[in-house]
Design a protein around this motif. Structure first.
Motif, PDB file in Angstrom:
ATOM      1  N   VAL A   1      46.855 -10.604 -15.980  1.00  9.39           N
ATOM      2  CA  VAL A   1      45.392 -10.657 -16.111  1.00  9.39           C
ATOM      3  C   VAL A   1      44.840 -11.878 -15.382  1.00  9.39           C
ATOM      4  CG1 VAL A   1      43.463 -10.955 -17.720  1.00  9.39           C
ATOM      5  CG2 VAL A   1      45.314  -9.386 -18.289  1.00  9.39           C
ATOM      6  N   TYR A   2      45.283 -13.071 -15.798  1.00  8.88           N
ATOM      7  CA  TYR A   2      44.629 -14.271 -15.260  1.00  8.88           C
ATOM      8  C   TYR A   2      44.968 -14.537 -13.795  1.00  8.88           C
ATOM      9  CZ  TYR A   2      48.830 -17.143 -16.524  1.00  8.88           C
ATOM     10  OH  TYR A   2      50.089 -17.687 -16.651  1.00  8.88           O
ATOM     11  N   ASP A   3      46.178 -14.171 -13.348  1.00  7.94           N
ATOM     12  CA  ASP A   3      46.510 -14.486 -11.960  1.00  7.94           C
ATOM     13  C   ASP A   3      45.955 -13.452 -10.984  1.00  7.94           C
ATOM     14  OD1 ASP A   3      47.875 -16.748 -10.677  1.00  7.94           O
ATOM     15  OD2 ASP A   3      49.016 -15.170  -9.673  1.00  7.94           O
ATOM     16  N   THR A   4      45.708 -12.244 -11.456  1.00  8.38           N
ATOM     17  CA  THR A   4      44.994 -11.286 -10.610  1.00  8.38           C
ATOM     18  C   THR A   4      43.565 -11.773 -10.388  1.00  8.38           C
ATOM     19  OG1 THR A   4      46.322  -9.402 -11.360  1.00  8.38           O
ATOM     20  CG2 THR A   4      44.161  -8.902 -10.427  1.00  8.38           C
ATOM     21  N   ILE A   5      42.947 -12.274 -11.454  1.00 10.59           N
ATOM     22  CA  ILE A   5      41.606 -12.862 -11.326  1.00 10.59           C
ATOM     23  C   ILE A   5      41.650 -14.038 -10.350  1.00 10.59           C
ATOM     24  CG2 ILE A   5      39.804 -14.126 -12.566  1.00 10.59           C
ATOM     25  CD1 ILE A   5      40.531 -12.438 -15.050  1.00 10.59           C
ATOM     26  N   TYR A   6      42.644 -14.886 -10.499  1.00  9.61           N
ATOM     27  CA  TYR A   6      42.808 -16.044  -9.618  1.00  9.61           C
ATOM     28  C   TYR A   6      42.953 -15.609  -8.155  1.00  9.61           C
ATOM     29  CZ  TYR A   6      44.895 -20.444  -7.911  1.00  9.61           C
ATOM     30  OH  TYR A   6      45.166 -21.600  -7.218  1.00  9.61           O
ATOM     31  N   ALA A   7      43.729 -14.548  -7.926  1.00 11.97           N
ATOM     32  CA  ALA A   7      44.017 -14.097  -6.557  1.00 11.97           C
ATOM     33  C   ALA A   7      42.777 -13.565  -5.849  1.00 11.97           C
ATOM     34  CB  ALA A   7      45.100 -13.023  -6.583  1.00 11.97           C
ATOM     35  N   HIS A   8      41.787 -13.126  -6.598  1.00 11.33           N
ATOM     36  CA  HIS A   8      40.556 -12.633  -5.970  1.00 11.33           C
ATOM     37  C   HIS A   8      39.790 -13.746  -5.255  1.00 11.33           C
ATOM     38  CE1 HIS A   8      39.967  -8.334  -6.655  1.00 11.33           C
ATOM     39  NE2 HIS A   8      40.616  -8.480  -7.796  1.00 11.33           N
TER      40      HIS A   8
ATOM     41  N   ASP B   1      33.236 -17.682  -9.906  1.00  5.24           N
ATOM     42  CA  ASP B   1      33.330 -16.976 -11.189  1.00  5.24           C
ATOM     43  C   ASP B   1      34.788 -16.656 -11.507  1.00  5.24           C
ATOM     44  OD1 ASP B   1      32.021 -15.659 -13.487  1.00  5.24           O
ATOM     45  OD2 ASP B   1      32.840 -13.819 -12.612  1.00  5.24           O
ATOM     46  N   CYS B   2      35.552 -16.292 -10.486  1.00  6.67           N
ATOM     47  CA  CYS B   2      36.985 -16.021 -10.685  1.00  6.67           C
ATOM     48  C   CYS B   2      37.697 -17.262 -11.205  1.00  6.67           C
ATOM     49  CB  CYS B   2      37.624 -15.551  -9.381  1.00  6.67           C
ATOM     50  SG  CYS B   2      37.085 -13.911  -8.846  1.00  6.67           S
ATOM     51  N   TRP B   3      37.361 -18.426 -10.633  1.00  3.30           N
ATOM     52  CA  TRP B   3      37.994 -19.661 -11.100  1.00  3.30           C
ATOM     53  C   TRP B   3      37.614 -19.952 -12.540  1.00  3.30           C
ATOM     54  CZ3 TRP B   3      41.801 -22.851 -10.538  1.00  3.30           C
ATOM     55  CH2 TRP B   3      41.779 -24.046 -11.258  1.00  3.30           C
ATOM     56  N   LYS B   4      36.343 -19.784 -12.864  1.00  2.76           N
ATOM     57  CA  LYS B   4      35.883 -20.050 -14.227  1.00  2.76           C
ATOM     58  C   LYS B   4      36.600 -19.152 -15.235  1.00  2.76           C
ATOM     59  CE  LYS B   4      31.650 -20.055 -17.012  1.00  2.76           C
ATOM     60  NZ  LYS B   4      30.186 -19.764 -17.012  1.00  2.76           N
ATOM     61  N   LYS B   5      36.733 -17.864 -14.900  1.00  4.03           N
ATOM     62  CA  LYS B   5      37.405 -16.925 -15.802  1.00  4.03           C
ATOM     63  C   LYS B   5      38.892 -17.261 -15.920  1.00  4.03           C
ATOM     64  CE  LYS B   5      33.874 -14.125 -16.701  1.00  4.03           C
ATOM     65  NZ  LYS B   5      32.822 -14.613 -15.813  1.00  4.03           N
ATOM     66  N   PHE B   6      39.508 -17.585 -14.785  1.00  4.11           N
ATOM     67  CA  PHE B   6      40.927 -17.963 -14.792  1.00  4.11           C
ATOM     68  C   PHE B   6      41.164 -19.160 -15.714  1.00  4.11           C
ATOM     69  CE2 PHE B   6      43.883 -21.132 -12.968  1.00  4.11           C
ATOM     70  CZ  PHE B   6      45.088 -20.469 -13.157  1.00  4.11           C
ATOM     71  N   ALA B   7      40.372 -20.212 -15.532  1.00  5.33           N
ATOM     72  CA  ALA B   7      40.575 -21.444 -16.305  1.00  5.33           C
ATOM     73  C   ALA B   7      40.336 -21.226 -17.797  1.00  5.33           C
ATOM     74  CB  ALA B   7      39.656 -22.546 -15.770  1.00  5.33           C
ATOM     75  N   SER B   8      39.479 -20.254 -18.145  1.00  5.79           N
ATOM     76  CA  SER B   8      39.176 -20.012 -19.559  1.00  5.79           C
ATOM     77  C   SER B   8      40.370 -19.451 -20.325  1.00  5.79           C
ATOM     78  CB  SER B   8      37.992 -19.044 -19.691  1.00  5.79           C
ATOM     79  OG  SER B   8      38.369 -17.714 -19.402  1.00  5.79           O
ATOM     80  N   ASN B   9      41.401 -19.035 -19.620  1.00  5.09           N
ATOM     81  CA  ASN B   9      42.565 -18.466 -20.292  1.00  5.09           C
ATOM     82  C   ASN B   9      43.368 -19.503 -21.072  1.00  5.09           C
ATOM     83  OD1 ASN B   9      43.218 -15.391 -19.772  1.00  5.09           O
ATOM     84  ND2 ASN B   9      42.132 -16.187 -17.975  1.00  5.09           N
TER      85      ASN B   9
ATOM     86  N   LEU C   1      43.116  -4.603 -15.401  1.00  5.44           N
ATOM     87  CA  LEU C   1      43.067  -5.738 -16.317  1.00  5.44           C
ATOM     88  C   LEU C   1      42.925  -5.274 -17.760  1.00  5.44           C
ATOM     89  CD1 LEU C   1      40.801  -8.333 -14.433  1.00  5.44           C
ATOM     90  CD2 LEU C   1      43.294  -8.099 -14.385  1.00  5.44           C
ATOM     91  N   CYS C   2      42.171  -4.212 -17.982  1.00  5.95           N
ATOM     92  CA  CYS C   2      42.050  -3.650 -19.329  1.00  5.95           C
ATOM     93  C   CYS C   2      43.405  -3.143 -19.831  1.00  5.95           C
ATOM     94  CB  CYS C   2      41.028  -2.510 -19.344  1.00  5.95           C
ATOM     95  SG  CYS C   2      39.312  -3.055 -19.209  1.00  5.95           S
TER      96      CYS C   2
END
Length: 270
Positions: free
Chosen positions: A164-171, A246-254, A197-198
């Motif tokens: 989940v989080y690294d796919t977000i990061y990769a974007h 936004d991808c970074w923010k979501k990644f870091a929130s993990n 991701l779901c």
């Protein structure tokens, strides 16, 4: 850095689950693993930068890394890596024999992970296998061996979480990755990313429930799992895969996901 937390937190889950009912986790072991996470995350970054120095020069976000920028030599990075791994070995040698062998086995994944983006669109899966090794190691450090009915579901949950989080990061880097020929799940899933991701999130939550049931966890644990589900649902729903910030923010929130689960484990034990 967020990556150090994401490496450390699966260790804390396992150490917490291995604690005796009514007891807090072993703070000495938690501290050892904290030091180990800093050292091994650092070693992983060094290895990654050594493998990828030519790629990193072509990506805006990574062009200033020391090897890519030419600030240090490959030989200097080898010396630095040797220091990191030597200190990490000192930490590992503080554990029991079973854990020493189990911990040493993870080095193969640490060394080969950076190569995966060259040959497969699923390097995030290999990262998950690498980053969540602590879900096995933490339990064995307390108990002397792994209880597979608990450790394997916990490990699988961590792997799904990493996807989940690294796919977000990769974007963040997908435009540069296309140009230089680097592969990732972000490029594999494209506009279907949220559906994937779901699926990963659901698999993570189910695995956490199985791990909890197999070690007789209690209401606070399952409350934390439910809260994690809500966090992931909100994260995925609001994610904009075309906005790197936004991808970074979501990644870091993990990091909050991992801390929340650890809190649920500790309260569940008590």
């Amino acid at each position: 850095p967020a990556g150090t937390w994401l490496l450390y937190l699966p260790c804390t889950w396992s150490i917490g689950l291995a604690a005796e009912p009514g007891c807090l986790p072993d703070w000495h072991v938690l501290s050892l693993f904290g030091v180990g996470a800093v050292l091994m995350r650092g070693a992983g970054c060094t290895i990654n930068d050594m493998w990828d120095r030519d790629y990193d020069r072509q990506v805006v976000r990574t062009a200033s890394r020391p090897l890519a920028a030419g600030d240090i030599s490959t030989f200097q990075s080898f010396v630095f890596l040797g220091g990191q791994l030597s200190l990490a070995l000192c930490v590992l040698l503080c554990l029991n024999y079973y854990s020493i062998v189990l911990g040493a086995a993870s080095l193969c994944l640490v060394v080969t992970y950076p190569l995966m983006k060259r040959i497969t669109y699923w390097p995030q899966l290999v990262l998950g296998l690498t980053f969540n090794w602590g879900a096995l190691l933490g339990w064995s450090a307390i108990k002397g061996s792994c209880e597979w009915s608990v450790c394997l579901p916990l490990y699988l949950a961590g792997v799904m979480w990493t996807l989940v989080y690294d796919t977000i990061y990769a974007h963040q880097d997908k435009k540069d990755d296309i140009i230089i020929g680097v592969k990732s799940t972000a490029l594999q899933f494209k506009e279907d990313t949220k559906q994937w991701l779901c699926g990963f999130s659901l698999a993570m939550l189910l695995s956490l429930c199985v791990a909890g049931m197999n070690c007789n966890q209690t209401f606070p644990y399952y409350s934390a799992v439910a809260a994690i589900g809500a966090h992931l649902a909100h994260q995925i729903y609001t994610l904009d895969i075309d906005k790197p910030e936004d991808c970074w923010k979501k990644f870091a929130s993990n990091r909050n996901v991992g801390v929340l689960l650890f809190t649920g484990i500790v309260l569940g034990n008590l």
